[in-house]
Write an enzyme that holds these catalytic residues in place. Structure first.
Site, mmCIF file in Angstrom:
data_model
loop_
_atom_site.group_PDB
_atom_site.id
_atom_site.type_symbol
_atom_site.label_atom_id
_atom_site.label_comp_id
_atom_site.label_asym_id
_atom_site.label_seq_id
_atom_site.Cartn_x
_atom_site.Cartn_y
_atom_site.Cartn_z
ATOM 1 N N THR A 48 32.524 49.882 55.420
ATOM 2 C CA THR A 48 32.485 48.196 54.895
ATOM 3 C C THR A 48 33.465 47.191 55.243
ATOM 4 O OG1 THR A 48 30.693 48.768 54.586
ATOM 5 C CG2 THR A 48 30.992 46.426 54.593
ATOM 6 N N ASP B 273 36.976 54.153 54.462
ATOM 7 C CA ASP B 273 35.975 53.130 53.879
ATOM 8 C C ASP B 273 35.200 52.557 55.832
ATOM 9 O OD1 ASP B 273 33.823 51.647 52.679
ATOM 10 O OD2 ASP B 273 35.255 50.247 52.615
ATOM 11 N N ASP C 6 38.913 48.681 51.926
ATOM 12 C CA ASP C 6 39.204 47.221 51.537
ATOM 13 C C ASP C 6 38.277 46.509 50.212
ATOM 14 O OD1 ASP C 6 36.371 47.042 52.398
ATOM 15 O OD2 ASP C 6 36.410 44.735 52.711
#
Length: 693
Positions: free
Chosen positions: A383, A381, A581
């Site tokens: 961000t 990912d 996250d």
């Protein structure tokens, strides 16, 4: 381990004897009954084993004397509950594995413990069947402590496994907990609070500021900023207006609106994410442990060798042939005791996991270590993984007549009442620079446009260029070009005017973590292909990818797209690690061969992953893979140590040297060789404590 086997109660698999996994979709969060049984058996067995071990080793302690004729009965009595009560389940599992011929570690454990106990029991009750050459000071050697200690160590391993299995459903429960519990339903002009499960398709619901959207639907009246980070992983709120879709469990930030319910129950996006995580967890095939693979051929060979040894000595052995046959057959089984083989994998895993923890890497299960060695593709990912996940001011470009601090003071003053993430980034920058804010009057917030306020009688506008233009502010072409350059660098541009004149621009971005570039280089050096998969817009994602040298970019994706990418790569033969996250990453984390969650991320992501990086440092992924390779190499070395003694010792224990030099390997020497192989395994595993990248 065997597909299609299910039970309404905790039980063992009728095909292979291994314990069944709990269904992660069950709502019961109570303690696993198996765990309670194991922990009770472990402590009682450990308490009984300590005196057995002390009595057995008493002859090695100077100035300590035990009467063997008494202590052997104490050892026998104390070992019985350890082997047959605490360790009885191992014999039952071994019996199932033998009946179905799905041999595993329990087959080895039962063989070794049973041989040691049976031999020692015969030595206690009928020591006369043993020839004098197998006696020391007139006594036959006993191996009750070996049977008891092996049982206790195996119980400890089962206890740790049970504890790990009990946590497999945590991610599901955390996801379920995200959903709203009640909703404000509008019916016949009245507003009533109802449980979410009573909402029907077509119902109209009011969602107030600060509340979760109760169900998937469409806005019919009003609008507002919604925090959809649980779905997209992006921190920026999304402006929603009449006719726009809204997703259940997302957070309404600032304005009230009315929505029409369109998807309920299992059809909602949150329910689909729950289902995807559950399916991904259950579809991940357990890795066949190296020791179990070895057991598939090792156990029958050892048993066959013991049978052949007994037969040969009965037919061709000297008098007393039966005694020689029994002793040599038992020597074969004892030297083949799976103590070292049983320690080979868990010792390396235990030390490796401890070393990983000291490096800020939390490993949930041994499967992750085994698979991480083979990873070929890392899907990550953006961000919160490659970037910090927290917007910050990156550039301040003042117009003529303004200084950086002055421009920032104007902007921060006007933005101070706002809760928008961009406003928080600006105020954080002002606070870090110790800038004192102006008092403002006439604050006004225009949704999806900007804010305004008066400072010393001058109107200050902060927001989009179109917002300033509508208020009569002239924006020169060269400033538009500057803004475009910043946008190509993945910056969000905030325009500022003071007194109807352009005062400058401020650029805000989600900064790349300091270690991300080095981590990507190390991963490339280890032969991995790195793929970014982000819910952010394509321009921003590609800008970050260019800066970091990422191999492939997938932007503007939803949770289903991420899990589809992981599955596609796996179908192509890749071994995939997924790093993320956010809640939106949870399904892909669970579907990947190795799911890696940032410790700074959501609890759901951490619950879905098999590895958690405490500091959220991408460099730790390279460390994880390096350590995995070191652990697996160590395991192979341990298996070699464990098996080489068997390969050399079994023929000698069988008496192959007797016709040439009259040499026989007594059970005492066989036990010593077995212990020595275990020491080698333990010392080799401890070397992992020094490993590091």
């Amino acid at each position: 381990m065997c597909p299609g086997v299910e039970s309404d109660i905790p039980d063992d698999c009728p095909k292979c004897g291994m314990g069944l996994e709990r269904n992660p979709l069950l709502a019961d969060n109570g303690e696993d009954p198996e765990f309670r049984v194991l922990i009770r058996k472990f402590w009682i067995a450990a308490a009984l084993t300590l005196p057995v071990f002390f009595l057995a080793m008493g002859h090695m302690i100077p100035d300590v004397y035990f009467r063997k004729d008494i202590t052997k009965w104490i050892e026998f009595i104390l070992t019985i509950p350890v082997v047959f009560w605490a360790g009885g389940m191992f014999f039952m599992k071994a019996w199932v594995s033998l009946k179905t011929w799905k041999l595993n570690m329990f087959t080895l454990i039962a063989t070794g413990v049973g041989a040691a106990f049976l031999y020692s029991t015969v030595a206690v009750f009928t020591p006369s069947v043993f020839p004098e050459s197998f006696k020391e000071h007139g006594e036959v050697g006993l191996y009750f402590e070996a049977a008891a200690v092996i049982t206790v160590f195996v119980l400890l391993g089962q206890l740790l496994e049970s504890s790990a299995r009990a946590r497999t459903g945590e991610a599901i429960q955390l996801l379920i907990g995200l959903a709203a519990k009640t909703a404000h339903r509008l019916r016949d002009g009245n507003e009533e609070d109802v449980p979410v499960n009573e909402i029907a398709v077509g119902d109209h619901l009011r969602v107030r500021p600060g509340e979760k959207v109760p169900i998937d639907g469409t806005i019919t009246e009003g609008g507002g900023n919604l925090d959809e980070s649980m779905i997209t992983g992006e921190p920026m709120p999304v402006m929603k207006k009449e006719g726009d879709p809204v997703i259940g469990a997302t957070l309404n930030q600032n304005e009230s609106f009315v929505m029409r319910a369109e998807k309920i129950g299992s059809d909602t996006l949150l329910s689909q994410i729950v289902r995807m995580v559950a399916e991904a967890q259950r579809s991940r095939a357990p890795i066949q442990k190296v020791a179990d693979t070895v057991a598939g051929w090792f156990v029958p060979i050892v048993v066959a060798a013991a049978v052949v040894t007994c037969f040969v000595w009965v037919v061709y052995g000297p008098t007393p042939a039966m005694a020689f046959a029994l002793v040599n057959a038992v020597s074969v089984l004892i030297i083949a005791c799976p103590c070292a083989l049983g320690l080979a994998t868990p010792m390396s895993i235990m030390v490796g996991v401890g070393r990983a923890a000291s490096m800020g890497i939390l490993v949930k299960n041994a499967d992750a270590i085994e698979l991480a060695e083979k990873v070929t593709h890392l899907v990550t990912d953006k961000t919160g993984t490659l970037t910090t996940g927290k917007p910050r001011v990156t550039d301040i470009i003042p117009a003529s007549g303004y200084e950086n601090d002055v421009l920032l003071r104007f902007v921060a003053s006007v933005e101070s009442p706002s809760e928008h993430p961009l406003a928080r980034a600006i105020n954080d920058a002002a606070q870090e620079a110790h800038i004192e804010l102006f008092p403002i009057t006439g604050f006004e917030s225009i949704t999806a446009a900007g804010v305004s306020g008066s400072v010393d009688g001058k109107v200050v506008l902060v927001g989009k260029s179109s917002f300033l233009a509508q208020r009569g502010v002239i924006i020169p072409d060269d400033w538009e070009q500057r803004a475009e350059v910043l946008r190509k660098k993945a910056r969000t541009v905030v325009w500022v005017s003071v007194g109807n004149e352009l005062a400058g621009i401020i650029a805000i971005a989600d900064p790349i973590k300091a270690t991300s570039a080095e981590a990507i280089r190390k991963l490339h050096g280890m032969g991995l292909k790195v793929i970014m998969c982000s819910g952010d817009n394509r321009a921003t994602a590609e800008a970050v990818a260019r800066e970091l040298g990422i191999d492939e970019v997938h932007a503007e994706v939803m949770p289903q797209d991420k899990i589809d990418l992981v599955r596609k790569l796996k179908q192509q033969g890749a071994v995939v690690a997924m790093a993320g996250d956010g809640i939106n990453d949870a399904p892909a984390l669970a579907a990947a061969d190795v799911g890696i969650a940032m410790g700074t991320g959501s609890d759901v992501a951490i619950g879905s992953a098999s590895v958690t990086l405490v500091k959220g440092d991408l460099l730790a992924i390279a460390k994880t893979i390096f350590l995995s390779r070191a652990v697996m190499t160590n395991i192979r070395q341990n298996l070699f140590f464990a098996l080489i003694y068997n390969a050399l010792g079994v023929p000698i224990a069988a008496g192959i040297l007797y016709p040439f030099c009259g040499l026989l390997l007594s059970p005492m020497i066989a036990g010593a060789a077995m212990s020595f192989s275990s020491v080698c395994v333990i010392l080799n595993a401890l070397r992992l404590r020094k490993k590091g990248i």
